[in-house]
Design a protein around this motif. Structure first.
Motif, short mmCIF file in Angstrom:
data_model
loop_
_atom_site.label_atom_id
_atom_site.label_comp_id
_atom_site.label_asym_id
_atom_site.label_seq_id
_atom_site.Cartn_x
_atom_site.Cartn_y
_atom_site.Cartn_z
N ASP A 159 0.83 -1.21 0.00
CA ASP A 159 0.00 0.00 0.00
C ASP A 159 0.87 1.26 0.00
OD1 ASP A 159 -2.29 -1.48 0.10
OD2 ASP A 159 -2.64 -1.22 2.25
N ARG A 160 1.94 1.22 0.80
CA ARG A 160 2.81 2.39 0.93
C ARG A 160 3.67 2.60 -0.32
NH1 ARG A 160 0.97 0.69 5.59
NH2 ARG A 160 1.02 1.96 7.49
N ILE A 161 4.13 1.48 -0.91
CA ILE A 161 4.92 1.58 -2.15
C ILE A 161 4.07 2.24 -3.24
CG2 ILE A 161 6.03 0.27 -4.02
CD1 ILE A 161 6.59 -1.95 -1.88
N LEU A 162 2.82 1.77 -3.36
CA LEU A 162 1.93 2.30 -4.40
C LEU A 162 1.57 3.75 -4.14
CD1 LEU A 162 -0.45 -0.79 -4.80
CD2 LEU A 162 1.17 0.05 -6.52
N ASP A 163 1.31 4.08 -2.87
CA ASP A 163 0.88 5.44 -2.56
C ASP A 163 1.95 6.47 -2.88
OD1 ASP A 163 -1.41 7.02 -1.17
OD2 ASP A 163 0.42 7.79 -0.23
#
Length: 630
Positions: A159-163
């Protein structure tokens, strides 16, 4: 250290000056740093958009203020003392000069892998010096670091990589935690199936087998081999992004809190020196993980900007036994010790025997962070660890504030158990009622807001400025709303009462109830869930989940264990509910809103003060929940 306050009257004088002339106040402090170009405007702000800019037009690099500015006098001074998880493994001491060389070398290695100014780099690593080196190397070349606590699941990491649209991940083969060896690279590989990146650099820590994907994965020791340590720092604008740090919100999706270069630099050093009353030669130890803001501000940036010696600890407080913290204090002659109430309460449960035999006489200051410390833990800490002679700085602040906002200054502010006492200079607090009217005078209780900007405050939530406005600036006009309740007593001291929104503070880590509910609801047998916090004697708050389930082919115990595993997989073990109660229904209003107030009362065991339940769609459901709890 001309900005150090030494007396209570000095603090009161500075505080008044900082409120009357905030721009002159912060300008004076900022002048003690090294700038490539001085700023043209100290502060430009409005809280409606919000738009806050400090030291506009200023050019600098935060790492030049750690290294170039200080190397002449501090080159051979220990910058980081690292204490491993296993006490039988040797600790490491890294001087400022050695750290400078390591940071330069790794900065060059990142550039060779195509990392440029503005690129986002995720750091998912154990508590080893290389994690701090990675942060500083990013800052050196103008890349934006986003540290993700290495206990989070692959889903949370993805989630954090994508965000933040990360380009690179820095990680390790595994990490040690107590007597366990945990695979870290495997979690990263799983996350990358959903959220690919260009490059992964892996530090060899545990020596366990890992899968290396050609052209994407590289070993840390190989990428720095033969690389020069000479690196020219990237010139950054005062408001250029320094890092993104994700924090749980009351809605499911984590939000990326953005901190910028100059204001964060100025405030972390100023607050570090004053709260802890650090003196040259002291050894300072904060037990946090760098995956949290406490580690950013008070293990890495604040102490290193102040030329301090900062201790980094890889392990846990109870391994190999409950005396580990005190063994480290004795070994490194720690002067300032900063930890969380959770750790204090966990150690308190072992009694005083694990403390006996350790020499804690080097301690001068004790600190507490992450949640309000309860009086019992405060007294135990003061008596048994500080031997009655160390002031306790009970610090209140947030990921979003960047630095400590309310705290005693060690040895200057008279302390009071469970009170964060007074705001730091430059911090304009106010207490408002639910309508947003300011409550003046002492002996009042309400919601804690801040009505004027400070240098290290949040600038935006990454990629979603509207969310930043909604979360922090829309509740009360022209104010930053902290989300915390507060009481100001008759001495004007502040006592933080905890969250007023749907956020639970578990061991000092914020968990959005929606985030935990979403994870629970992923289990195929779960129909609906509601999560609340309840008082927990070690963690401060525990997670209590009420779950409506399809019970076919399952026993209650099986299902509860499966739900806990599901949450562990999706968020990480830190979010596992302490109690799960299978219920026939949830108390809802006629408009379908879950009455969490009632669920909190049941979780707390306050069964005789339910309040009005007549507005519920089905008041009988409350009786059934109470019956089930008993």
């Amino acid at each position: 250290m001309s900005d150090r306050l030494h007396t209570l009257s000095g603090y009161l004088y500075e505080y008044q000056k900082s409120i009357a002339q905030p721009e002159e106040f912060w300008s004076r402090i900022a002048d003690s740093f090294f700038w490539r170009k001085r700023w043209t405007k100290t502060l430009k702000w409005n809280f409606q958009e919000p738009d806050v800019r400090w030291f506009e037009g200023g050019k600098l690099n935060i790492t030049e203020n750690i290294f170039e500015k200080q190397l002449f006098t501090l080159g051979e001074t220990p910058a980081i003392i690292w204490e491993p998880n296993d006490p039988h493994e040797a600790s490491r001491t890294i001087t400022y000069r050695e750290l400078f060389e390591e940071v330069g070398r790794f900065a060059n290695a990142l550039k060779a892998k195509g990392v440029q100014k503005g690129d986002r780099v995720i750091i998912y690593m154990p508590m080893i010096p290389e994690a701090a080196i990675a942060m500083l190397a990013c800052a050196r070349i103008g890349a934006v670091h986003s540290v993700v606590f290495a206990g989070f699941s692959s889903t949370s990491l993805a989630d954090r990589i994508l965000d933040c649209k990360a380009k690179v991940i820095l990680t390790s083969d595994g990490n040690f935690r107590g007597n366990k060896k945990i695979g870290v690279k495997a979690v990263v590989d799983e996350a990358l199936e959903k959220a690919p990146v260009e490059t992964v650099i892996v530090y060899k820590r545990t020596g366990q087998e890992v899968f290396i994907t050609p052209k994407r994965d590289f070993w840390w020791h190989e990428v720095i081999e033969g690389v020069s340590s000479t690196n020219k720092a990237e010139v950054m604008d005062a408001e250029d992004m320094l890092f993104i740090l994700y924090t749980s919100g009351s809605t499911g999706k984590p939000k990326g809190v953005v901190h910028t270069t100059a204001g964060y630099m100025v405030y972390t050093k100023y607050s570090f020196e004053n709260v802890f009353q650090y003196s040259p030669g002291d050894v300072y130890w904060c037990t946090a993980d760098i995956g949290w803001i406490t580690g950013h501000s008070y293990i890495v940036y604040g102490p290193l900007l102040a030329g301090a010696t900062t201790v980094m600890f890889e392990g846990v407080p109870t391994y190999p036994d409950a005396g580990r913290f005190w063994a480290i204090v004795e070994k490194h002659k720690v002067n300032q010790f900063y930890t969380a109430p959770t750790a204090i309460r966990a150690l308190q449960a072992f009694g005083t025997e694990p403390i006996e035999g350790y020499d804690l006489s080097s301690l001068k200051v004790l600190g507490s962070v992450g949640e309000p410390i309860n009086e019992e833990a405060w007294h135990w800490y003061h008596t048994h660890i500080g031997k009655g002679k160390c002031p306790i700085v009970d610090t209140w602040w947030q990921t979003e504030t960047g630095g400590i906002m309310v705290s005693p200054l060690a040895g200057i502010t008279p302390t009071k158990p469970a009170y964060a006492t007074l705001p730091l200079p430059g911090i304009q607090l106010c207490i408002v009622d639910s309508e947003g009217n300011e409550l003046t005078g002492n002996g009042v209780e309400g919601n804690l807001c801040i009505k004027f900007p400070w240098p290290s405050m949040i600038r935006t939530t990454y990629g979603d400025h509207e969310r930043c406005r909604q979360t922090y600036f829309s509740t009360y006009k022209n104010m930053y709303f902290t989300g915390d309740g507060v009481k100001r007593d008759h001495d004007g001291y502040y006592r933080i009462l905890g969250r007023v929104d749907d956020v639970i503070n578990v061991s000092g880590h914020r968990m959005g109830t929606a985030e935990v509910e979403n994870a629970i609801n992923e289990h195929p047998k779960v129909i609906e869930s509601a999560v609340v916090g309840f008082p927990h004697e070690v963690k401060g708050q525990g997670i209590y989940a009420y779950v409506i389930c399809d019970m076919s082919n399952r026993t209650e115990d099986n299902l509860i264990n499966e739900i806990k595993d599901t949450v562990s997989k999706i968020i990480g073990p830190i979010a596992k509910p302490d109690k799960i109660q299978i219920v026939p229904g949830l108390p809802k209003t006629r408009s379908g809103k879950i009455m969490r107030r009632i669920l909190r009362k049941v979780a707390e065991g306050a069964l005789d003060s339910m309040g009005d339940t007549s507005t519920l769609l089905d008041p009988e459901v409350v009786e059934k929940i109470i019956e089930g709890r008993k």
